[in-house]
Design a protein around this motif. Structure first.
Motif, mmCIF file in Angstrom:
data_model
loop_
_atom_site.group_PDB
_atom_site.id
_atom_site.type_symbol
_atom_site.label_atom_id
_atom_site.label_comp_id
_atom_site.label_asym_id
_atom_site.label_seq_id
_atom_site.Cartn_x
_atom_site.Cartn_y
_atom_site.Cartn_z
ATOM 1 N N ALA A 113 0.933 -1.169 -0.206
ATOM 2 C CA ALA A 113 0.114 -0.194 -0.024
ATOM 3 C C ALA A 113 0.795 1.130 0.002
ATOM 4 O O ALA A 113 2.179 1.129 0.143
ATOM 5 C CB ALA A 113 -0.909 0.032 1.181
ATOM 6 N N ALA A 114 0.234 2.473 -0.274
ATOM 7 C CA ALA A 114 0.943 3.697 -0.239
ATOM 8 C C ALA A 114 0.971 4.425 1.349
ATOM 9 O O ALA A 114 1.591 5.389 1.378
ATOM 10 C CB ALA A 114 0.571 4.524 -1.214
ATOM 11 N N ASP A 115 0.303 3.484 2.222
ATOM 12 C CA ASP A 115 0.132 3.998 3.504
ATOM 13 C C ASP A 115 0.637 2.914 4.496
ATOM 14 O O ASP A 115 0.210 1.852 4.535
ATOM 15 C CB ASP A 115 -1.219 4.333 3.763
ATOM 16 N N MET A 116 1.745 3.391 5.247
ATOM 17 C CA MET A 116 2.287 2.310 6.350
ATOM 18 C C MET A 116 1.304 2.280 7.310
ATOM 19 O O MET A 116 1.468 1.169 8.012
ATOM 20 C CB MET A 116 3.742 2.754 6.509
ATOM 21 N N SER A 117 0.639 3.240 7.860
ATOM 22 C CA SER A 117 -0.255 3.043 8.830
ATOM 23 C C SER A 117 -1.201 2.185 8.726
ATOM 24 O O SER A 117 -1.423 1.090 9.524
ATOM 25 C CB SER A 117 -1.013 4.332 8.873
ATOM 26 N N CYS A 118 -1.774 1.942 7.353
ATOM 27 C CA CYS A 118 -2.894 0.741 7.150
ATOM 28 C C CYS A 118 -1.789 -0.616 7.155
ATOM 29 O O CYS A 118 -2.353 -1.475 7.739
ATOM 30 C CB CYS A 118 -3.191 0.922 5.644
ATOM 31 N N LEU A 119 -0.708 -0.617 6.704
ATOM 32 C CA LEU A 119 -0.079 -1.786 6.693
ATOM 33 C C LEU A 119 0.486 -2.157 7.992
ATOM 34 O O LEU A 119 0.571 -3.384 8.140
ATOM 35 C CB LEU A 119 1.251 -1.753 5.764
ATOM 36 N N MET A 120 0.850 -1.228 8.755
ATOM 37 C CA MET A 120 1.032 -1.517 10.348
ATOM 38 C C MET A 120 0.111 -2.299 10.825
ATOM 39 O O MET A 120 0.105 -3.296 11.596
ATOM 40 C CB MET A 120 1.465 -0.137 11.069
ATOM 41 N N HIS A 121 -1.316 -1.666 10.658
ATOM 42 C CA HIS A 121 -2.315 -2.423 11.243
ATOM 43 C C HIS A 121 -2.649 -3.904 10.652
ATOM 44 O O HIS A 121 -2.771 -4.907 11.571
ATOM 45 C CB HIS A 121 -3.667 -1.728 10.741
ATOM 46 N N LEU A 122 -2.418 -3.956 9.366
ATOM 47 C CA LEU A 122 -2.602 -5.310 8.517
ATOM 48 C C LEU A 122 -1.503 -6.293 9.124
ATOM 49 O O LEU A 122 -1.643 -7.422 9.469
ATOM 50 C CB LEU A 122 -2.667 -5.050 7.264
ATOM 51 N N GLN A 123 -0.402 -5.488 9.350
ATOM 52 C CA GLN A 123 0.899 -6.650 9.679
ATOM 53 C C GLN A 123 0.652 -7.257 11.018
ATOM 54 O O GLN A 123 1.133 -8.290 11.443
ATOM 55 C CB GLN A 123 2.247 -5.726 9.662
ATOM 56 N N GLY A 124 0.161 -6.250 11.901
ATOM 57 C CA GLY A 124 -0.069 -6.723 13.336
ATOM 58 C C GLY A 124 -1.189 -8.004 13.303
ATOM 59 O O GLY A 124 -1.011 -8.926 13.873
ATOM 60 N N LEU A 125 -2.161 -7.843 12.724
ATOM 61 C CA LEU A 125 -3.302 -8.898 12.468
ATOM 62 C C LEU A 125 -2.721 -10.196 11.812
ATOM 63 O O LEU A 125 -2.788 -11.022 12.461
ATOM 64 C CB LEU A 125 -4.436 -8.343 11.770
ATOM 65 N N SER A 126 -1.821 -9.818 10.686
ATOM 66 C CA SER A 126 -1.467 -11.023 9.871
ATOM 67 C C SER A 126 -0.392 -11.800 10.786
ATOM 68 O O SER A 126 -0.252 -13.008 10.693
ATOM 69 C CB SER A 126 -0.515 -10.441 8.621
ATOM 70 N N GLY A 127 0.487 -11.234 11.582
ATOM 71 C CA GLY A 127 1.361 -11.852 12.423
ATOM 72 C C GLY A 127 1.006 -12.589 13.466
ATOM 73 O O GLY A 127 1.167 -13.595 13.936
ATOM 74 N N ARG A 128 -0.219 -12.024 14.156
ATOM 75 C CA ARG A 128 -0.723 -12.671 15.224
ATOM 76 C C ARG A 128 -1.572 -14.062 14.658
ATOM 77 O O ARG A 128 -1.701 -14.861 15.380
ATOM 78 C CB ARG A 128 -1.865 -11.751 15.962
#
Length: 249
Positions: A213-228
């Motif tokens: 994505a062009a927004d790391m804020s969105c990716l930060m949220h999705l990365q947290g969920l994906s990792g868990r």
């Protein structure tokens, strides 16, 4: 071409590699990039929460710091949208403000609209899903929202499609919100997490190996969920992909 690099707080503190990738991309395209060390938060978190008295001095500071430069570029659609669409409440009528809005760009739109990039000498042999973040899509016009009639386009998607060996996969709901929304993720945690999980599952079902994505804020949220949830999905900002692809070519 002189470019002042604006790096959002969460990238500065948590994902500095995204800032470095942005710098390297711009420098390879002949830009004279400077990093104003006095820069601070753009004030978006305070403004979104209704704390306008706290956001105002940050907006004033942003104008003071970045007004002298030819262009301002940030690897964040939401921060750029804050400057271009939400600073009016704080800075309307101030000298240099209209010029600041006109010369502040998100990285992808700067590459497409200002530098007029039409080809990319890069290789990225992966299946990639593109998350279209809300601010970039609906406030900056970086793509066509599904609720509008017209020709389908995506500036980030246009850049990614230039890479050799990449396969762009499309989810069933390509412009649905990830559920982050800044303080929304705190105030409405359960709803936010369900929205994010839906986004991840949609991209996985489409075959994505990498989500960008062009927004790391969105990716930060999705990365947290994906990792868990231990999902088999890499999360990378589009600047990282574009920069890595050139290194591999």
């Amino acid at each position: 071409m002189q470019v002042a690099l604006f790096i959002p707080c969460y990238i500065d503190q948590l994902y500095p590699r995204v800032g470095m990738a942005t710098l390297e991309i711009l420098e390879r395209r002949g830009c004279d990039v400077v990093f104003p060390a006095a820069q601070t938060c753009c004030g978006q978190p305070m403004s979104n929460t209704g704390c306008n008295s706290d956001a105002r001095p940050l907006a004033e500071r942003f104008l003071e710091i970045f007004a002298p430069y030819q262009y301002v570029v940030a690897p964040s659609g939401s921060c750029v949208a804050m400057v271009r669409h939400h600073y009016d409440e704080f800075l309307a009528g101030r000298p240099g403000f209209e010029e600041l809005k006109a010369k502040t760009f998100e990285l992808c739109e700067f590459l497409v609209d200002v530098l007029k990039v039409e080809s990319w000498d890069g290789v990225y042999p992966h299946k990639v899903g593109l998350h279209s973040s809300c601010h970039g899509l609906r406030e900056l016009g970086m793509g066509k929202p599904s609720e509008l009639v017209g020709v389908d386009f995506s500036k980030p998607g246009q850049l990614l499609a230039m890479l050799d060996q990449i396969e762009l996969v499309k989810p069933q709901r390509p412009d649905e919100c990830c559920g982050f929304g800044g303080t929304f993720a705190v105030n409405e945690e359960a709803v936010s997490c369900m929205m994010g999980t839906d986004r991840l599952q949609d991209h996985l079902s489409a075959g994505a190996e990498v989500l960008t994505a062009a927004d790391m804020s969105c990716l930060m949220h999705l990365q947290g969920l994906s990792g868990r949830k231990k999902m088999p999905l890499q999360i990378k900002h589009i600047a990282e992909i574009l920069n890595e692809s050139e290194a591999k070519s």
